[in-house]
Design a protein around this motif. Structure first.
Motif, PDB file in Angstrom:
ATOM      1  N   LEU A 195      15.048  14.138   6.815  1.00  0.00           N
ATOM      2  CA  LEU A 195      15.598  14.916   7.916  1.00  0.00           C
ATOM      3  C   LEU A 195      16.512  14.019   8.737  1.00  0.00           C
ATOM      4  N   VAL A 196      17.613  14.587   9.234  1.00  0.00           N
ATOM      5  CA  VAL A 196      18.541  13.834  10.077  1.00  0.00           C
ATOM      6  C   VAL A 196      18.744  14.602  11.372  1.00  0.00           C
ATOM      7  N   TYR A 197      18.294  14.021  12.484  1.00  0.00           N
ATOM      8  CA  TYR A 197      18.543  14.584  13.811  1.00  0.00           C
ATOM      9  C   TYR A 197      19.896  14.046  14.269  1.00  0.00           C
ATOM     10  N   THR A 198      20.841  14.944  14.589  1.00  0.00           N
ATOM     11  CA  THR A 198      22.245  14.546  14.710  1.00  0.00           C
ATOM     12  C   THR A 198      22.686  14.115  16.101  1.00  0.00           C
ATOM     13  N   GLY A 199      21.797  14.130  17.082  1.00  0.00           N
ATOM     14  CA  GLY A 199      22.165  13.710  18.427  1.00  0.00           C
ATOM     15  C   GLY A 199      22.070  14.852  19.419  1.00  0.00           C
ATOM     16  N   THR A 200      22.012  14.494  20.708  1.00  0.00           N
ATOM     17  CA  THR A 200      21.792  15.503  21.747  1.00  0.00           C
ATOM     18  C   THR A 200      22.930  15.531  22.757  1.00  0.00           C
ATOM     19  N   PRO A 201      23.251  16.711  23.292  1.00  0.00           N
ATOM     20  CA  PRO A 201      24.280  16.804  24.333  1.00  0.00           C
ATOM     21  C   PRO A 201      23.768  16.286  25.676  1.00  0.00           C
TER      22      PRO A 201
END
Length: 232
Positions: A195-201
């Motif tokens: 799984l790859v969590y792509t970053g948060t705003p």
């Protein structure tokens, strides 16, 4: 094969519309992948190179769960994220071929012990204790890329108790979805189950027991998490 101890169950994530689940092998997360969030963390956004951190596979938590407020922190933060589910092996893949590795997409919440993260950061230490703890990788049901297409844009929004805190678009990522997959594949061989969590705003903030956190991403529905009392 025999083991001296009973192996733990394989961590997994729900798949939208199916009983079968997606087995989780590893969890990779991209740091500071939205410009405004990088600034609110006190850093200037840059495209020189992304950086990654990891979480244990068994940190995954399903949609609708009650997550106990974690130990050692007084500043638990939410982080709404688009999650990529890898379904094919790939090493040093191009951006064009990166799409072929993505099996599906989900909504994630990268729960963070912000005080521990900042303490480690300021001392030049790894972020593990701030990021890699029990129940820290909330992940909604995966929707297959073959059914919904690939996501390059779409609103990403997080609210706590009905009040919107994070509101941006996946198109605002500093490093796009195919760039993330391609760059990560230069460091490790991506394998099915990653799984790859792509970053948060921007707009991350504190959660306390009793808070109900809802994340929405266009095309993926909603992810709801309630913060419970500390485990005893």
């Amino acid at each position: 094969m025999s083991f001296v101890l009973e192996p733990q169950p394989t961590p997994s994530v729900a798949v939208h519309g199916e009983e079968a689940r997606f087995p989780v092998r590893r969890i990779f997360c991209v740091g500071r992948n939205y410009e405004a969030h990088a600034r609110e963390m006190g850093k200037d956004p840059t495209r020189e190179a992304p950086f990654f951190f990891t979480k244990p596979a068994d940190a995954v938590v399903d949609d609708g769960a009650v997550v106990p407020y974690p130990p050692l922190t007084k500043n638990l933060h939410h982080e709404a994220e688009l999650v990529l589910a890898i379904g094919r092996s790939g090493f040093e893949v191009s951006e064009e071929d990166a799409w072929d590795l993505i099996w599906g997409y989900a909504i994630g919440n990268d729960l963070t012990r912000r005080d521990l993260q900042f303490e480690a950061r300021d001392k030049g230490r790894p972020w593990d204790w701030g990021k890699s703890f029990d129940n820290s990788a909330v992940c909604g049901p995966i929707r297959k890329a073959g059914e919904i297409g690939h996501l390059e844009k779409g609103a990403i929004r997080l609210s706590v108790n009905g009040t919107v805190r994070q509101d941006a678009d996946v198109a605002d990522l500093i490093w796009s979805v195919p760039e993330i997959v391609s760059i990560l594949s230069r460091a490790v061989r991506l394998l099915p189950g990653d799984l790859v969590y792509t970053g948060t705003p921007a707009g991350v903030g504190a959660l306390v027991p009793g808070d109900v956190c809802v994340i929405e991403i266009d095309g993926l529905g909603k992810l709801t998490t309630t913060i419970g009392e500390p485990a005893k």
